[in-house]
Design a protein around this motif. Structure first.
Motif, PDB file in Angstrom:
ATOM      1  N   LYS A  66       0.824  -1.214   0.000  1.00  0.00           N
ATOM      2  CA  LYS A  66       0.000   0.000   0.000  1.00  0.00           C
ATOM      3  C   LYS A  66       0.860   1.267   0.000  1.00  0.00           C
ATOM      4  O   LYS A  66       0.683   2.143  -0.844  1.00  0.00           O
ATOM      5  N   THR A  67       1.762   1.345   0.951  1.00  0.00           N
ATOM      6  CA  THR A  67       2.610   2.532   1.025  1.00  0.00           C
ATOM      7  C   THR A  67       3.430   2.692  -0.249  1.00  0.00           C
ATOM      8  O   THR A  67       3.590   3.791  -0.775  1.00  0.00           O
ATOM      9  N   THR A  68       3.947   1.585  -0.738  1.00  0.00           N
ATOM     10  CA  THR A  68       4.727   1.638  -1.973  1.00  0.00           C
ATOM     11  C   THR A  68       3.896   2.229  -3.105  1.00  0.00           C
ATOM     12  O   THR A  68       4.380   3.061  -3.879  1.00  0.00           O
ATOM     13  N   PRO A 112       1.663  11.288   5.153  1.00  0.00           N
ATOM     14  CA  PRO A 112       2.492  10.081   5.135  1.00  0.00           C
ATOM     15  C   PRO A 112       2.147   9.157   6.293  1.00  0.00           C
ATOM     16  O   PRO A 112       1.539   9.579   7.278  1.00  0.00           O
ATOM     17  N   GLN A 113       2.538   7.886   6.145  1.00  0.00           N
ATOM     18  CA  GLN A 113       2.270   6.916   7.200  1.00  0.00           C
ATOM     19  C   GLN A 113       2.978   7.310   8.491  1.00  0.00           C
ATOM     20  O   GLN A 113       2.416   7.219   9.568  1.00  0.00           O
ATOM     21  N   GLU A 114       4.233   7.766   8.331  1.00  0.00           N
ATOM     22  CA  GLU A 114       4.983   8.190   9.511  1.00  0.00           C
ATOM     23  C   GLU A 114       4.865   9.701   9.658  1.00  0.00           C
ATOM     24  O   GLU A 114       5.201  10.443   8.745  1.00  0.00           O
ATOM     25  N   LEU A 159      -3.664   9.849   1.461  1.00  0.00           N
ATOM     26  CA  LEU A 159      -3.478   9.652   2.896  1.00  0.00           C
ATOM     27  C   LEU A 159      -3.035   8.218   3.169  1.00  0.00           C
ATOM     28  O   LEU A 159      -3.731   7.270   2.824  1.00  0.00           O
ATOM     29  N   ASP A 160      -1.862   8.077   3.792  1.00  0.00           N
ATOM     30  CA  ASP A 160      -1.371   6.738   4.115  1.00  0.00           C
ATOM     31  C   ASP A 160      -1.638   6.479   5.591  1.00  0.00           C
ATOM     32  O   ASP A 160      -0.950   7.014   6.456  1.00  0.00           O
ATOM     33  N   GLU A 161      -2.640   5.692   5.864  1.00  0.00           N
ATOM     34  CA  GLU A 161      -3.071   5.386   7.234  1.00  0.00           C
ATOM     35  C   GLU A 161      -3.261   6.652   8.072  1.00  0.00           C
ATOM     36  O   GLU A 161      -2.563   6.848   9.070  1.00  0.00           O
ATOM     37  N   PRO A 162      -4.243   7.452   7.687  1.00  0.00           N
ATOM     38  CA  PRO A 162      -4.441   8.732   8.389  1.00  0.00           C
ATOM     39  C   PRO A 162      -4.766   8.571   9.868  1.00  0.00           C
ATOM     40  O   PRO A 162      -4.502   9.475  10.645  1.00  0.00           O
TER      41      PRO A 162
HETATM   42 MG   LIG Z   1       2.254   1.225   4.752  1.00  0.00          MG
END
Ligand SMILES: [Mg+2]
Ligand SMILES: Nc1ncnc2c1ncn2[C@@H]1O[C@H](COP(=O)(O)OP(=O)(O)OP(=O)(O)O)[C@@H](O)[C@H]1O
Lengths: 322, 261
Positions: A63-65, A103-105, A179-182
């Motif tokens: 997903k993030t990729t 971002p996720q982080e 949105l990556d894992e908001p």
């Molecule tokens: Mg991810």
């Protein structure tokens, strides 16, 4: 007008030379490899203007990729990827100008206050200070952080930080939010607050792409979603469509005994065994339950509506990933 | 792909990155300004005057005046080098600042260029502060020494570029100790800083003149503070200019190789 209802993203999807049904994102056989490892394996999907599009999948699904390729920060290894109708690998700058990214982080500047974080970020977009300042006040209001305006990031809770990152993503009036894992790592209250904000943006007709591990989140927010596993897209559809297509509208759970299995087999309905439970997927829970009670001794029987979680577990299996 | 062919994309964007670091620096200026003020005073007193009592003069120059320009040169080197190694690494790896930046229209080239310009700016800031102290002690010639101000930026950019190359290839923050101890520390001692190069064995002398960046920087600052010029002055200026440009682009290239995956 309530300031929270102000339009925070651009809504006119009149991208030059494009009609309304031209996809905002168009991926065909998109591929990403790290050395010999295939992280994203020839996936195809399209996201249309005004859609909220979700990516679900276990850890390491890719997903993030995929998000990073859409954000033009990670080059694809194969296939094609167009954002706003332009090749993502070539028109990075003009695409990134129109993106809002969570971002996720969380990567806020810890040395700065909330206000300063957004101001510094607005400079990267070349937004004039005057314009940025007004907008920042507006956005801090939107994510309910006015009171934390001059507070250093390290003094914020996880939920506040996440909200600030969302505000930051809106600084440039984006045409597309990625949105990556908001809501990663947030408690239920904080999660609900983010959902509420995303719903406002959604209601304004914005295009949003997001990833999540929370199936409830996807079910609530997405118009359409894909479930990914090991770099591949397993299914695509609307939450309701996926539920009715893969597990039926309802689920009847009973104790897993040979007797119960025998009588389910007799009924000819689809079922799955999970440990000491057996789940029967059906559109007609009353009849199934009645049947069970009539023909065998099923012990505890429990009927409930099918959920995206059932689809997810059915498709990706119950074993721990990663 | 396009990544392997190096085409720098440098615009005003680099300045917004520079500005971010500038803002952080001045938010914490109380912590940042003290060391460069205190350090030269301590060295000047202990080594310049203390040790100088025994050394007397070098080539007809009082020892304290001999080492004053070396201290400016060391400060130029240290500020840019440590900024673009440890501090840049923290921003890149732990704080994910670069990730946040490249999610905007900024390209990674501009992010790194901004970092390098900031490293050079730190050299400028610290050496300026130090110069003021040295002027106060009356151990540098005026007005020629003021040329050190613009020069410190150029020389700082050189050390920033060298540092950024190490940052681009280091596996972790601890490995940055290697260039610090095996490159910076020896250079600090053997670049004609505390004693003239000619007392070194011939081979080492040639090595220092040919390969050590600090040697070039000391040559320039000493020429300026003592108002004595030799052909080495021009050689050093040329050396610094060429390698600054080289390391600027090489470091950006290595960073892209590391971060664009
Ligand atoms: Mg991810
Ligand atoms: N830079 C990289 N180098 C090598 N492998 C990578 C890199 N980035 C990601 N991967 C691998 O690619 C796969 C997909 O990673 P990705 O981060 O896209 O997963 P994800 O779906 O976002 O997972 P999560 O839900 O845990 O965030 C993983 O197996 C990961 O180890």
């Amino acid at each position: 007008m309530n300031r929270n209802e102000k339009v925070l993203m651009r809504r006119d999807h009149t991208y030059t030379g494009m009609d309304a049904r031209t996809p905002v994102i168009d991926a065909q056989d998109l591929r990403k490899t790290f050395g010999s490892f295939v992280a994203v394996n020839d996936i195809s999907f399209s996201v249309f203007p005004g859609e909220v599009f979700g990516f679900l999948g276990p850890n390491g699904a890719g997903k993030t990729t995929t998000m990073k390729m859409i954000q033009c920060v990670s080059p694809k290894s194969g296939g094609s990827l167009k954002v706003f109708g332009r090749e993502a690998g070539i028109y990075q700058r003009s695409i990134k100008k129109r993106l809002g990214v969570v971002p996720q982080e969380t990567n806020l500047d810890t040395e700065f206050t909330c206000f300063e974080n957004l101001l510094v970020y607005s400079r990267y977009f070349g937004i004039p200070k005057q314009e940025a300042t007004g907008r920042i006040e507006e956005l801090l209001g939107f994510v309910q952080l006015e009171e934390k305006r001059d507070v250093l990031i390290e003094r914020l809770s996880g939920g506040m930080k996440r909200r600030l990152v969302l505000a930051r993503a809106l600084i440039n009036n984006p045409d597309l939010l990625v949105l990556d894992e908001p809501t990663i790592g947030l408690d239920p209250q904080a999660r609900h607050l983010i959902w509420e904000k995303l719903k406002v943006l959604q209601a304004q007709g914005n295009t949003i792409v997001f990833t999540t591990h929370y199936l409830e989140e996807a079910e609530r927010l997405c118009n359409r979603l894909v479930i990914m596993d090991e770099g591949k897209i397993l299914v695509e559809g609307s939450p309701a469509g996926l539920i009715s297509g893969h597990v039926g509208s309802d689920i009847v759970e009973a104790e897993h005994t040979p007797e119960v299995i025998a009588c389910i087999e007799n009924m000819g309905v689809s079922y799955e065994v999970f440990g000491d439970m057996v789940q029967i997927f059906t559109d007609n829970p009353r009849e199934v339950a009645k049947n069970l009670f009539d023909t065998c001794n099923p012990g505890h029987v429990f009927a409930r509506r099918g959920s995206l979680e059932d689809v997810f577990l059915k498709l990706t299996g119950r074993a721990l990933k990663d | 792909m396009a990544q392997s062919v190096y085409i720098p994309r440098l615009t005003r964007g680099a300045l917004t990155v520079w500005r971010r670091n500038w803002d952080v620096f001045f938010k914490t200026y109380q912590v940042n300004f003290l060391p460069p003020l205190v350090e030269p005073i301590l060295y000047l007193l202990a080594i310049g005057y203390g040790l100088g009592m025994f050394v007397g003069e070098i080539d007809g120059v009082p020892y304290v005046e001999f080492i004053a320009p070396a201290m400016v040169a060391i400060s130029i080197m240290n500020s840019a080098f440590f900024e673009c190694t440890y501090s840049s690494f923290v921003r890149m790896y732990y704080q994910k600042t670069f990730d946040a930046m490249i999610a905007t229209p900024l390209a990674l080239d501009e992010v790194i260029a901004g970092e390098l310009l900031w490293g050079a700016t730190r050299s400028f800031i610290y050496s300026s502060v130090m110069l003021v102290v040295l002027i106060g002690f009356g151990v540098v010639d005026l007005p020629l020494s003021l040329i050190i101000l613009p020069f410190s930026f150029l020389a700082g950019l050189l050390f920033a570029g060298i540092a950024m190359c190490f940052t681009a290839i280091t596996p972790g923050i601890d490995s940055l100790n290697y260039p610090s101890f095996l490159f910076i520390t020896p250079m600090l001692l053997f670049s004609g800083t505390f004693f003239p190069l000619d007392v070194l064995p011939g081979g080492l002398q040639i090595f220092a003149r040919g390969f050590l960046p600090l040697t070039q920087v000391v040559t320039v600052t000493r020429s300026l503070t003592l108002s004595t010029f030799s052909p080495y002055f021009l050689y050093s200026i040329g050396w610094i200019s060429i390698l600054t440009v080289l390391f600027f682009f090489v470091s950006i290239h290595l960073m892209k190789r590391r971060l664009i995956v």
